[in-house]
Design an enzyme around this catalytic site. Structure first.
Site, short mmCIF file in Angstrom:
data_model
loop_
_atom_site.label_atom_id
_atom_site.label_comp_id
_atom_site.label_asym_id
_atom_site.label_seq_id
_atom_site.Cartn_x
_atom_site.Cartn_y
_atom_site.Cartn_z
N ALA A 8 0.81 -1.22 0.00
CA ALA A 8 0.00 0.00 0.00
C ALA A 8 0.84 1.26 0.00
CB ALA A 8 -0.95 -0.01 1.20
N CYS A 9 2.01 1.20 0.63
CA CYS A 9 2.84 2.40 0.73
C CYS A 9 3.33 2.85 -0.65
CB CYS A 9 4.04 2.11 1.64
SG CYS A 9 4.80 3.58 2.31
#
Length: 723
Positions: free
Chosen positions: A688-689
């Site tokens: 997700a980062c």
């Protein structure tokens, strides 16, 4: 009223005295701006009452000297802007002369009002370019204001229509000529196209059409922005028959010819062009909150005019202005890097630790340092350093964004101390929509809310959409708009219904029945109301006395009760604005509507899949591969209806449920092959980062849909799950 030359002489002496005071050494910019504003009012009042004011040598001499000082000051800002290779408005911001520059503009407008075109001759000893530009912009603004909004019924004369058609031909050229030539002899009908039998009906139709035209201008600008085009000549819309036709359908003005609609679009574009030239030196002042819950300010004449007409200013221009203000007020990276938040590996970020870490490790005096410039696609932008002990996240931007995501995630789900669900949700309206907790008024809560306000500002600067649905009245208090009963309806539809019943009740016995149905104790005298956090408070009159609800007091009770509800969160909101003002120049946000402010802070709920496709990179897999086509097909299904599944998938993929409206971080999305194998049993995974989605090569559309649905329910991220 000024009726004699003797009185005019007194006015002349007063102007000369103030002129001397204006440019004395050490006069603060705020007072200088106020004196300029007062002088402008005095000059206009004198001109209305005494025809000879423009011929009075004493007044003219004083006016010329003040005007020389004004445009000389503005010229110096422009020259500084050119030297710094930046726009003049940025230098105005950097030098802190916003209010003074606005007052200077108002003064020049006053001179133009009294002296007409002769005003441009008052700058003969210096650089008259600034004076001419300001006066030209204002003259253009007022000219198109008269055409667009001047008459009560919104019509314009046949001569003005013909003049405008000629200007349009010159500006747009052959495309416009081809459009108009269909009815070349019907120019006189242009003014009648928007007319109906009644003036009221014509005004309503005109407002609906203007709103529709502004809407298509906004959508056009957003369409281009999403494709990397920052600025565009909006007059292209004048010849865009498809979009004009859409505006016609949206406004439901079936009888209007496209020629008339096209002409009005052109005038709106020209009016906006003048606003764009004038606004940077006419910024509204920062709003303040009154106890009644209504925002107010002290604005110059020009900025007051622009605020009244802000619904007609294209959002694309407002957004560019806000972006320029954020750039101009950003701090150097070295200053931002001097601020650090350190998080231990065993600390779970959230309401009690992430926010608390900010409050403990960043002093309130350091908040003004956290002004990072808005990011571009290649920027490693962060407002401060974040260090996660025992957790590796690449780059300052990565750890900073992860910290912000974690804090916002907890604030949006577990923050009863600061936000509560609005009362209307209990009655089936505005489900999940938040409002500030009226009880968050303790010293600890207000301190936390200041940091939350700063956090909101940091998110705006970092293009991180806030994952909140907040009532429009919250954004109205950010933009300084007046709260109305419609805001009450959004907040508490049950109370709004009661208000309407009692306000329109004409029968005392029926009134008694309605009040009895409220179920209040007799001792209470029906004097208490329920707030958003389910606590109760007394309704009080202007003098602070408890006000019972009776037949005789019903009108006053309703007014005071509505004021109490609308102002229930004034203290928490003031703390939010206080923190926000450390990070962003709030004055620039006053030109936004509440919907535009929400868009800038929170992004759009709707996901433009075409835009997302254009901002997706592929590695190790072809975009036309069968399983990738299935992936996009399922996303289209997720995006239908309310789009809740689409937002849930985004949270899985990039920890956001809304995407920025431009190709900046976290975009682009990166699609990779699964590094765990291609079995149908393998789950879809995400980093997700970095907005990386790893997709196994599933055997069918049904399996793809099943695995993507799993992803919307729980996040299987690489740093959390091992096979």
């Amino acid at each position: 009223e000024i009726t004699s030359e003797i009185e005019m002489q007194s006015i002349s002496e007063l102007i000369c005295t103030v002129r001397t005071l204006l440019f004395s050494a050490g006069l603060c910019p705020i007072l200088r701006g106020a004196l300029l504003e007062g002088l402008g009012c005095l000059l206009r009042a004198a001109s209305r009452c005494y025809e000879g004011v423009h011929k009075d040598e004493g007044v003219r001499s004083a006016v010329e000297q003040v005007t020389l000082h004004c445009f000389a000051a503005l010229s110096s800002l422009v020259r500084a802007g050119k030297d710094a290779e930046s726009a003049p408005e940025l230098v105005v911001l950097q030098k802190g002369h916003i209010g003074e520059a606005s007052a200077m503009t108002t003064w020049l407008v006053s001179v133009q009002t009294v002296y007409g075109m002769e005003a441009t001759q008052m700058g003969r000893e210096g650089d008259v370019a600034v004076l001419k530009d300001v006066l030209s912009a204002y003259s253009t603004l007022m000219y198109y204001d008269n055409l667009l909004f001047g008459d009560e019924n919104g019509q314009m004369s046949a001569r003005d229509s013909e003049r405008e058609v000629e200007k349009v031909r010159e500006k747009v050229g052959t495309q416009w000529l081809a459009l108009v030539s269909k009815k070349e002899k019907d120019i006189s009908k242009l003014k009648a196209q928007l007319d109906t039998a009644s003036v009221e009906s014509a005004l309503t139709r005109r407002k609906k059409l203007d709103a529709a035209l502004v809407k298509i201008a906004e959508s056009y600008a957003m369409f281009l922005k999403g494709r990397g085009v920052s600025e565009v000549e909006m007059t292209r819309l004048v010849t865009d028959e498809d979009r004009l036709g859409q505006a016609k359908a949206d406004a439901d003005v079936g009888g209007d010819d496209l020629n008339a609609i096209s002409l009005r679009m052109y005038m709106l574009c020209m009016w906006n062009s003048a606003v764009e030239r004038l606004l940077p030196t006419s910024i509204p002042s920062i709003p303040y909150l009154k106890p009644e819950g209504i925002a107010g300010s002290s604005d110059s004449i020009v900025s007051s005019y622009l605020l009244k007409k802000k619904n007609f200013v294209f959002f694309g221009f407002k957004e560019r202005l806000v972006h320029a203000a954020l750039m101009a007020t950003s701090k150097d990276a070295a200053l931002r890097d001097s601020v650090e938040v350190s998080i231990k590996a065993d600390t779970e970020l959230g309401n009690k630790s992430g926010l608390q870490a900010m409050m403990e490790q960043i002093d309130i005096s350091q908040l003004q340092l956290l002004r990072n410039p808005p990011p571009t696609s290649a920027d490693d932008v962060h407002a401060f350093r974040v260090h996660f002990h025992g957790r590796h996240i690449q780059g300052y931007a990565g750890s900073f964004r992860q910290f912000i995501f974690d804090v916002l995630d907890t604030l949006s789900t577990e923050a009863p101390h600061y936000f509560v669900t609005c009362t209307s949700a209990a009655f089936g309206n505005n489900k999940g929509v938040l409002t500030l907790n009226p009880s968050a008024t303790g010293e600890t809560e207000l301190a936390a809310l200041r940091y939350i306000g700063a956090l909101f500002g940091i998110c705006v600067r970092s293009a991180i959409p806030l994952p909140f649905d907040i009532l429009p009245l919250f954004w109205k208090m950010v933009t300084g708009d007046v709260l109305t009963l419609n805001d009450m309806k959004e907040m508490d539809c049950n109370f709004a219904s009661l208000y309407e019943m009692l306000d329109t009740c004409q029968d005392e016995s029926l009134f008694t029945e309605i009040v009895a149905s409220l179920g209040a104790d007799e001792e209470d005298s029906y004097s208490r109301i329920v707030l958003s956090n389910a606590t109760t408070t007394s309704v009080k009159d202007e003098e602070g006395n408890v006000l019972p609800l009776t037949w005789e007091t019903r009108k006053e009770w309703l007014r005071c009760a509505a004021r109490t509800r609308l102002s229930e969160s004034i203290q928490p909101m003031a703390a939010i604005l206080d923190g926000l003002s450390f990070i962003v120049p709030l004055s620039y946000f006053r030109m936004l509507t509440c919907k535009e402010a929400e868009l800038i802070f929170c992004g759009s709920k709707a996901v433009d899949l075409d835009f997302l496709k254009e901002n997706t990179n592929y590695s190790g897999v072809e975009p036309d591969a069968e399983h990738i086509q299935w992936f996009w097909q399922v996303l289209e299904e997720f995006n239908e209806g309310t789009g809740d599944k689409m937002r849930s998938f985004l949270r899985f993929a990039c920890a956001l449920d809304r995407l920025p409206q431009a190709p900046i971080e976290p975009l682009p999305m990166k699609i990779r092959n699964s590094d765990k194998g291609d079995s149908d049993e393998r789950r879809m995974r995400a980093e997700a980062c970095m907005f990386i989605v790893k997709i196994p090569k599933y055997s069918s559309l049904e399996v793809m849909r099943e695995r993507m649905t799993e992803a919307t329910l729980v996040s299987y991220m690489d740093d959390q799950v091992e096979d």
